[in-house]
Design a protein around this motif. Sequence first.
Motif, PDB file in Angstrom:
ATOM      1  N   PRO A  29      82.588  97.225  43.457  1.00  0.00           N
ATOM      2  CA  PRO A  29      82.780  96.373  42.280  1.00  0.00           C
ATOM      3  C   PRO A  29      82.054  95.028  42.357  1.00  0.00           C
ATOM      4  O   PRO A  29      81.837  94.392  41.332  1.00  0.00           O
ATOM      5  N   MET A  30      81.642  94.616  43.547  1.00  0.00           N
ATOM      6  CA  MET A  30      80.897  93.354  43.665  1.00  0.00           C
ATOM      7  C   MET A  30      79.434  93.521  43.226  1.00  0.00           C
ATOM      8  O   MET A  30      78.766  92.547  42.916  1.00  0.00           O
ATOM      9  N   TRP A  31      78.914  94.743  43.310  1.00  0.00           N
ATOM     10  CA  TRP A  31      77.525  95.001  42.871  1.00  0.00           C
ATOM     11  C   TRP A  31      77.429  96.439  42.358  1.00  0.00           C
ATOM     12  O   TRP A  31      76.746  97.287  42.939  1.00  0.00           O
ATOM     13  N   PRO A  32      78.077  96.681  41.196  1.00  0.00           N
ATOM     14  CA  PRO A  32      78.084  98.041  40.640  1.00  0.00           C
ATOM     15  C   PRO A  32      76.669  98.499  40.294  1.00  0.00           C
ATOM     16  O   PRO A  32      75.847  97.688  39.856  1.00  0.00           O
ATOM     17  N   GLY A  33      76.393  99.774  40.528  1.00  0.00           N
ATOM     18  CA  GLY A  33      75.110 100.335  40.117  1.00  0.00           C
ATOM     19  C   GLY A  33      73.978 100.082  41.080  1.00  0.00           C
ATOM     20  O   GLY A  33      72.844 100.436  40.817  1.00  0.00           O
ATOM     21  N   GLU A  34      74.269  99.445  42.200  1.00  0.00           N
ATOM     22  CA  GLU A  34      73.200  99.286  43.186  1.00  0.00           C
ATOM     23  C   GLU A  34      73.751  99.460  44.596  1.00  0.00           C
ATOM     24  O   GLU A  34      74.950  99.333  44.834  1.00  0.00           O
TER      25      GLU A  34
END
Length: 292
Positions: free
Chosen positions: A11-16
């Motif tokens: 959740p701190m860097w969704p999608g990567e």
Amino acid sequence: KASKVQYYNNPMWPGEAHSLKVDKILYQGKSPYQEVLVFESATYGKVLVLDGIVQLTDKDECAYQEMITHLPLCSIPSPKKVLVIGGGDGGVLREICRHSSVESIDICEIDQLVIDVCKDFFPQLSVGFEDPRVHLHVGDAVEFLRNAPEGTYDAIIVDSSDPIGPAQELVEKPFFDTIARALRPGGVLCNQAESMWLHTHLIQDMLSICRETFKGSVHYAWTSVPTYPSGVIGFLLCAKEGPPVNFLTPINPIEKLEGATKAGREIRFYNSEMHRVAFVLPTFVKKELEAY
Ligand code: AAT
């Protein structure tokens, strides 16, 4: 497939997601607070990972530990009493010890396992614990600061993990209130403040809390750490009301500190020019932060 979904779902860097080639797993364990992993990477040396998130690597730890320490300590004349929150690897302690004016360093780290594992695998960081000025407190920083005496510290450095898990409360207003109470008038805080590419809202929230709490001055600074998500990390520098602090130019320059390069090894990243440019912000960041 399931693990791929999980991989891109922090959740701190969704999608990567970011990857380093693992040459060898050196340690894997679990404390009451988090999963602890150490591995030998192909290109960054040894890596410390907590709950799946890279905390430091041999190759780029200097950028983070030197900046988070010397930005605050070089901004005030003759720091004497310093508190570190988190930082169980010892790297920030190692950097503080370069300042010969410092008489006493308290450190409050929640996880004894991090301390033990770093003593085994990162001796160039845990060397910080060997200095006689260091007093270790193993426990939750929230509790520690609630009981800390008022007006004592010249500087507090919050070297904490991301606000998911044991560090959640460390970005909330009551925590900053206890920090301000523990600082002397004109004392300074340097807080790990995430990435300007990824965490605009979190930085805005921290900024507005800090502007309310620290009446002296509040600034955002940043630096490059290739193994942190998006390759950069920020810091919030705050001064409590009292003798004015101008963070933008180092009043206590590292180049003039006798013994600054004696703490185990050379300073590799920080210098007075890096200090000054750390406060220069890209246009989009200025815009995002100007109202806070
Ligand atoms: N210098 C290494 C960088 C870190 S380590 C952060 C440390 O904070 C960990 O050792 C963790 O156990 C400790 N910590 C977390 N919560 C608390 C708490 N409530 N009280 C005391 N210590 C705590 C940070 C890297 C930042 C990475 C950014 N993505």
